[in-house]
Design a protein around this motif. Structure first.
Motif, PDB file in Angstrom:
ATOM      1  N   SER A  56       0.580  -1.112   0.163  1.00  0.00           N
ATOM      2  CA  SER A  56      -0.030  -0.130  -0.274  1.00  0.00           C
ATOM      3  C   SER A  56       1.279   0.965  -0.264  1.00  0.00           C
ATOM      4  N   TYR A  57       1.782   1.354   0.706  1.00  0.00           N
ATOM      5  CA  TYR A  57       2.554   3.058   0.654  1.00  0.00           C
ATOM      6  C   TYR A  57       3.990   2.454   0.236  1.00  0.00           C
ATOM      7  N   GLY A  58       4.425   1.166   0.755  1.00  0.00           N
ATOM      8  CA  GLY A  58       5.983   1.408   0.963  1.00  0.00           C
ATOM      9  C   GLY A  58       6.892   0.767   0.979  1.00  0.00           C
ATOM     10  N   GLN A  59       7.898   0.138   1.247  1.00  0.00           N
ATOM     11  CA  GLN A  59       8.221  -1.077   2.188  1.00  0.00           C
ATOM     12  C   GLN A  59       9.226   0.327   3.355  1.00  0.00           C
ATOM     13  N   LEU A  60       9.333   1.130   2.926  1.00  0.00           N
ATOM     14  CA  LEU A  60       9.518   2.191   3.671  1.00  0.00           C
ATOM     15  C   LEU A  60       8.952   3.552   4.043  1.00  0.00           C
ATOM     16  N   ALA A  61       7.932   3.545   3.808  1.00  0.00           N
ATOM     17  CA  ALA A  61       7.311   4.642   4.284  1.00  0.00           C
ATOM     18  C   ALA A  61       6.890   4.401   5.850  1.00  0.00           C
ATOM     19  N   ASN A  62       6.427   5.460   6.271  1.00  0.00           N
ATOM     20  CA  ASN A  62       6.531   5.917   7.912  1.00  0.00           C
ATOM     21  C   ASN A  62       5.546   4.559   8.399  1.00  0.00           C
ATOM     22  N   GLU A  63       4.523   4.526   7.369  1.00  0.00           N
ATOM     23  CA  GLU A  63       3.037   4.057   8.319  1.00  0.00           C
ATOM     24  C   GLU A  63       3.720   1.988   8.381  1.00  0.00           C
ATOM     25  N   CYS A  64       5.333   1.908   8.100  1.00  0.00           N
ATOM     26  CA  CYS A  64       5.457   0.211   7.959  1.00  0.00           C
ATOM     27  C   CYS A  64       6.071   0.048   8.699  1.00  0.00           C
ATOM     28  N   GLY A  65       6.315   1.757   9.875  1.00  0.00           N
ATOM     29  CA  GLY A  65       7.921   1.338  11.082  1.00  0.00           C
ATOM     30  C   GLY A  65       7.377   0.253  12.158  1.00  0.00           C
ATOM     31  N   ASP A  66       6.085   0.112  12.488  1.00  0.00           N
ATOM     32  CA  ASP A  66       5.260  -0.182  13.847  1.00  0.00           C
ATOM     33  C   ASP A  66       5.496  -2.095  13.721  1.00  0.00           C
ATOM     34  N   ALA A  67       4.823  -2.014  12.539  1.00  0.00           N
ATOM     35  CA  ALA A  67       4.832  -3.636  11.722  1.00  0.00           C
ATOM     36  C   ALA A  67       5.955  -4.394  11.396  1.00  0.00           C
ATOM     37  N   TYR A  68       7.074  -3.531  11.376  1.00  0.00           N
ATOM     38  CA  TYR A  68       8.464  -4.023  11.013  1.00  0.00           C
ATOM     39  C   TYR A  68       9.060  -4.372  12.571  1.00  0.00           C
ATOM     40  N   TYR A  69       9.200  -3.413  13.682  1.00  0.00           N
ATOM     41  CA  TYR A  69       9.771  -3.421  14.712  1.00  0.00           C
ATOM     42  C   TYR A  69       9.413  -4.485  15.117  1.00  0.00           C
ATOM     43  N   TYR A  70       7.339  -4.634  15.172  1.00  0.00           N
ATOM     44  CA  TYR A  70       7.114  -5.902  16.267  1.00  0.00           C
ATOM     45  C   TYR A  70       7.052  -7.080  15.348  1.00  0.00           C
ATOM     46  N   TYR A  71       6.956  -6.811  13.835  1.00  0.00           N
ATOM     47  CA  TYR A  71       7.496  -8.361  13.546  1.00  0.00           C
ATOM     48  C   TYR A  71       8.645  -8.588  13.845  1.00  0.00           C
ATOM     49  N   GLY A  72      10.191  -7.975  13.721  1.00  0.00           N
ATOM     50  CA  GLY A  72      11.049  -8.524  14.334  1.00  0.00           C
ATOM     51  C   GLY A  72      11.801  -9.095  15.981  1.00  0.00           C
ATOM     52  N   ILE A  73      10.691  -8.668  17.023  1.00  0.00           N
ATOM     53  CA  ILE A  73      10.597  -9.410  17.987  1.00  0.00           C
ATOM     54  C   ILE A  73      10.178  -9.941  17.816  1.00  0.00           C
ATOM     55  N   ALA A  74       8.695 -10.773  17.016  1.00  0.00           N
ATOM     56  CA  ALA A  74       8.247 -11.955  17.082  1.00  0.00           C
ATOM     57  C   ALA A  74       9.384 -13.126  16.331  1.00  0.00           C
ATOM     58  N   LEU A  75      10.472 -12.499  15.166  1.00  0.00           N
ATOM     59  CA  LEU A  75      10.666 -13.426  15.075  1.00  0.00           C
ATOM     60  C   LEU A  75      12.075 -13.338  15.596  1.00  0.00           C
ATOM     61  N   LEU A  76      12.572 -12.377  16.657  1.00  0.00           N
ATOM     62  CA  LEU A  76      13.663 -12.315  17.685  1.00  0.00           C
ATOM     63  C   LEU A  76      13.248 -13.843  18.747  1.00  0.00           C
ATOM     64  N   GLU A  77      11.684 -13.551  19.701  1.00  0.00           N
ATOM     65  CA  GLU A  77      10.999 -14.765  20.716  1.00  0.00           C
ATOM     66  C   GLU A  77      10.724 -16.139  19.317  1.00  0.00           C
ATOM     67  N   SER A  78      10.876 -15.962  18.337  1.00  0.00           N
ATOM     68  CA  SER A  78      10.969 -17.625  17.528  1.00  0.00           C
ATOM     69  C   SER A  78      12.660 -18.411  18.192  1.00  0.00           C
ATOM     70  N   SER A  79      13.326 -17.494  17.767  1.00  0.00           N
ATOM     71  CA  SER A  79      14.316 -17.701  17.161  1.00  0.00           C
ATOM     72  C   SER A  79      15.259 -17.750  18.907  1.00  0.00           C
ATOM     73  N   ARG A  80      14.667 -17.144  19.684  1.00  0.00           N
ATOM     74  CA  ARG A  80      15.266 -18.136  21.365  1.00  0.00           C
ATOM     75  C   ARG A  80      13.671 -19.184  21.056  1.00  0.00           C
ATOM     76  N   GLN A  81      12.618 -19.209  21.455  1.00  0.00           N
ATOM     77  CA  GLN A  81      12.598 -20.493  21.221  1.00  0.00           C
ATOM     78  C   GLN A  81      12.826 -21.975  20.398  1.00  0.00           C
ATOM     79  N   GLU A  82      13.508 -21.205  19.095  1.00  0.00           N
ATOM     80  CA  GLU A  82      14.086 -22.563  18.640  1.00  0.00           C
ATOM     81  C   GLU A  82      15.310 -23.107  19.423  1.00  0.00           C
ATOM     82  N   THR A  83      16.278 -21.868  19.807  1.00  0.00           N
ATOM     83  CA  THR A  83      17.129 -22.059  20.754  1.00  0.00           C
ATOM     84  C   THR A  83      16.850 -22.971  21.689  1.00  0.00           C
ATOM     85  N   GLY A  84      16.103 -23.102  22.845  1.00  0.00           N
ATOM     86  CA  GLY A  84      15.252 -23.894  23.629  1.00  0.00           C
ATOM     87  C   GLY A  84      15.100 -24.974  23.696  1.00  0.00           C
TER      88      GLY A  84
END
Length: 396
Positions: A56-84
């Protein structure tokens, strides 16, 4: 990586607005999944939110910031679960003893059934053996009758018999990936070459695929670019940028890149100390993470200092909360419940955290002493080796 050039917000058309609404719904669902620790669902929802917002807006649009931030948190937690999970798998599984016993009983039953079947098959084999013996006698008789046949006749018989055998065998081209013109030996090698990637190739492809931790780093970097260009005179964006640096520090620590982790955490701390109160819990968390990074990097004195600073922030926070509660209690005295129940809960939480950090300080001090002893032992060994070689050279 991503360019930091300003991206002007776009006004989407009506179909794009519908997509944007759907993206926001996925973002909300992803946050909810994170809250209840449903990490796989969070990853899926937030990944879809990023995809829709990009469209809708483009990858680096301001509207995408929060989605990328929380997506990164989910991936980080997923990696920690895999490690555990991997760590638990290496410890071995002693909890399934009862199921193992059941499996053994089932195997014993199957073995008994197999023995009964084998007895029946032995009877059939005896009958078949008798028939085969009779046939072999007939065959030997026929062979004796054919002893007078000439060499040419024998060749014809051998050729016809070989063709008959080959007609009963499935053709080579019936095997997937083989060639009808290839010899049996060659077909086995060609089948291996054409049957697709080998196990080694598959393992290489799996290794080439980026891990959740790697994708998390890339996603946080995109979020950092988006937030960074909006920080001017914007306290909210400054705080978001600080949080991105904090998560980048955690990702680097998980990747054992401790120098990069320290750099990101110091950047986060610099932003937080400029705009947050000195007793903010966020500052205490950053000090704690920084202490971990220093400790893993064998910078024990700096680690102890960071842990100590974290404790000081928490103690200051507790003192200020207690002061707020006492002042309010002296002014307001009504019997309608406790208006400061949340503050008291926070005080209890902070008081539980402080002993844990003190234990971390003690562990770090012990590690420092052990490392000092190790280096002293190494120095002694080196000195002894030097003396030995000096004596050897002197004798020679």
């Amino acid at each position: 990586m991503a360019s930091e050039a300003a991206v002007a917000p776009t006004t989407p058309s009506k179909p794009d607005r519908d997509v944007a609404v759907e993206a926001v719904n996925h973002l909300i669902q992803g946050k909810r999944h994170l809250l209840v620790q449903d990490i796989p669902s969070a990853v899926n929802s937030l990944e879809e939110a990023c995809r829709l917002l990009d469209a809708s807006y483009g990858q680096l649009a301001n509207e995408c910031g929060d989605a990328y931030y929380y997506y990164g948190i989910a991936l980080l937690e997923s990696s920690r679960q895999e490690t555990g999970i991997l760590a638990n798998g290496k410890d071995g599984g002693g909890s399934g003893s009862e199921s193992d016993e059941d499996d053994e009983e089932e195997e014993q039953d199957e073995d008994e059934e197999g023995e009964d079947e084998e007895e029946g098959e032995d009877d059939d084999d005896d009958a078949k053996t008798t028939d085969s013996e009779a046939k072999s006698e007939d065959l030997s008789a026929s062979q004796k009758a054919d002893e007078g046949v000439g060499e040419e006749k024998k060749e014809e018989i051998s050729i016809s018999s070989s063709s008959a055998v080959s007609s009963d065998v499935a053709p080579i081209d019936a095997v997937p990936g083989s060639s009808s013109t290839a010899t049996p030996c060659a077909s086995s090698s060609s089948d291996n070459a054409r049957a697709g990637p080998s196990q080694e190739d598959k393992s290489k492809e799996e290794d080439d695929e980026p891990s959740n931790l790697q994708v998390a780093w890339e996603v946080f970097e995109v979020a950092k670019v988006i937030f960074k260009r909006q920080v001017e005179n914007n306290r909210e964006m400054q705080l978001k940028l600080a949080q991105v640096h904090l998560k980048l520090g955690e990702v680097a620590m998980e990747s054992e890149n401790y120098q990069q982790s320290i750099q990101d955490l110091l950047e986060c701390l610099s932003i937080q100390t400029n705009i947050l109160p000195s007793d903010d819990r966020g500052i205490a968390e950053t000090y704690y993470q920084l202490g971990l990074a220093y400790a893993f990097n064998s910078q024990f004195e700096l680690a102890i200092g960071s842990f100590t600073d974290s404790i000081k922030v928490l103690e200051s926070r507790i003192a200020n909360l207690e002061k707020t509660i006492n002042e309010a209690a002296s002014v307001e005295k009504n019997g309608e419940g406790d208006p400061h129940e949340d503050l008291k809960k926070e005080i209890d939480e902070l008081k539980e955290l402080i002993p844990e950090i003190r234990e971390r300080v003690a562990d770090t001090e012990a590690s420092e002493k052990n490392s000092v002893k190790l280096f002293e032992a190494l120095d002694k060994d080196v000195a002894a080796v030097n003396v030995f070689f000096t004596n050897v050279i002197t004798v020679c």
